[in-house]
Design an enzyme around this catalytic site. Structure first.
Site, PDB file in Angstrom:
ATOM      1  CB  ILE A 133     -17.084   6.597   6.633  1.00  0.00           C
ATOM      2  CG1 ILE A 133     -16.955   7.445   5.366  1.00  0.00           C
ATOM      3  CG2 ILE A 133     -16.519   5.206   6.395  1.00  0.00           C
ATOM      4  CD1 ILE A 133     -15.521   7.730   4.952  1.00  0.00           C
ATOM      5  CG  PHE A 184     -21.061  10.672  14.880  1.00  0.00           C
ATOM      6  CD1 PHE A 184     -21.842  11.013  13.790  1.00  0.00           C
ATOM      7  CD2 PHE A 184     -21.698  10.363  16.080  1.00  0.00           C
ATOM      8  CE1 PHE A 184     -23.231  11.048  13.880  1.00  0.00           C
ATOM      9  CE2 PHE A 184     -23.080  10.393  16.181  1.00  0.00           C
ATOM     10  CZ  PHE A 184     -23.846  10.731  15.078  1.00  0.00           C
ATOM     11  CG  HIS A 205     -18.610  12.124  10.104  1.00  0.00           C
ATOM     12  ND1 HIS A 205     -19.130  11.055  10.824  1.00  0.00           N
ATOM     13  CD2 HIS A 205     -19.660  12.654   9.415  1.00  0.00           C
ATOM     14  CE1 HIS A 205     -20.426  10.946  10.579  1.00  0.00           C
ATOM     15  NE2 HIS A 205     -20.773  11.899   9.724  1.00  0.00           N
ATOM     16  CB  CYS A 206     -15.426   7.242  10.634  1.00  0.00           C
ATOM     17  SG  CYS A 206     -13.803   7.616  11.324  1.00  0.00           S
ATOM     18  CG  ASN A 207     -17.833   6.356  16.605  1.00  0.00           C
ATOM     19  OD1 ASN A 207     -18.133   7.438  17.084  1.00  0.00           O
ATOM     20  ND2 ASN A 207     -18.068   5.218  17.230  1.00  0.00           N
TER      21      ASN A 207
END
Length: 235
Positions: free
Chosen positions: A52, A32, A108-110
């Site tokens: 995401i 992120f 991306h996610c976290n």
């Protein structure tokens, strides 16, 4: 084809986990934090972003520049029970459309460790029509720190059979899919049932009656020796 997903010469550094990497032309994977840097996004030529996140992260992991980039936001639970296969087609369509228009996509996610890599591995697998194992190694060769959880990894393996069955179904001669039939009324439900039966039959033909000769699996790249960052939020 082998050169498309073979190993690349890259020296992985710990700080690179906070950056994004280009997995295949026009497709980037990262955390992120990379999506929060407008300069980074501009320098990479990013036009589309797949965000995401776990629902409980929505207050922080969210589109930051909706006026500048086109976003697809997916609320996904980061646990082994989450069904990714059901959500994947929408993500794939978004990525395909963006790249097809000449765009560049960041997924991306976290932390860029489990959630977003699982989607990217599935995309790479179908894009190159390769095995789940080769797709995982391709992504891991470019972003070494990825580690999809056990449930996601199981679904990645299952998706290989699903996409290959669909490819086989699409290429199977129409005359062999169903014998000519005499006059009868056929409604939409009957057509759907017929397609499902044909797809299942092809799956059995490809993966049960004629299994692959090579059933050996290469060991996956292990990251046990990596330093753990106590301040990192990995997803």
């Amino acid at each position: 084809m082998a050169t498309a997903y073979g190993p690349i010469d890259i020296e992985w550094r710990y700080e690179m986990r906070r950056e994004c990497q280009e997995i295949l032309p026009g497709l980037f994977l990262g955390p992120f934090v990379a999506s929060k840097s407008l300069d980074t996004l501009r320098n990479l030529g990013i036009s589309h972003i797949v965000c995401i996140r776990d629902a409980k992260e929505a207050f922080s992991v969210r589109p930051r520049f909706p006026e500048r980039f086109k976003y697809l936001t997916l609320d996904v639970e980061d646990n082994e029970e989450q069904n990714l296969i059901r959500l994947f087609p929408g993500a794939k369509q978004f990525i395909d459309s963006a790249i097809g228009q000449g765009g560049r996509v960041l997924v991306h996610c976290n932390g860029g460790i489990s959630l977003s890599p699982a989607f990217v591995v599935m995309f790479v697998m179908q894009h190159y029509q390769i095995s789940w194992e080769d797709a995982l190694h391709l992504v891991q060769n470019r972003r070494y720190c990825i580690s999809p959880n056990g449930g996601f990894l199981t679904q990645i393996k299952e998706y290989e059979a699903i996409y290959k069955a669909n490819v086989a179904h699409a290429s199977f001669p129409q005359t062999q899919r169903a014998a000519p039939r005499r006059k009868r009324e056929v409604d939409d439900d009957d057509d759907d049932d017929e397609r499902q039966v044909a797809l299942f039959s092809l799956w059995r033909l490809v993966f049960i009656e004629n299994p692959r000769e090579e059933d050996r699996k290469r060991p996956l790249v292990q990251n046990d020796s990596q330093e753990v960052d106590p301040n990192a939020m990995e997803t």
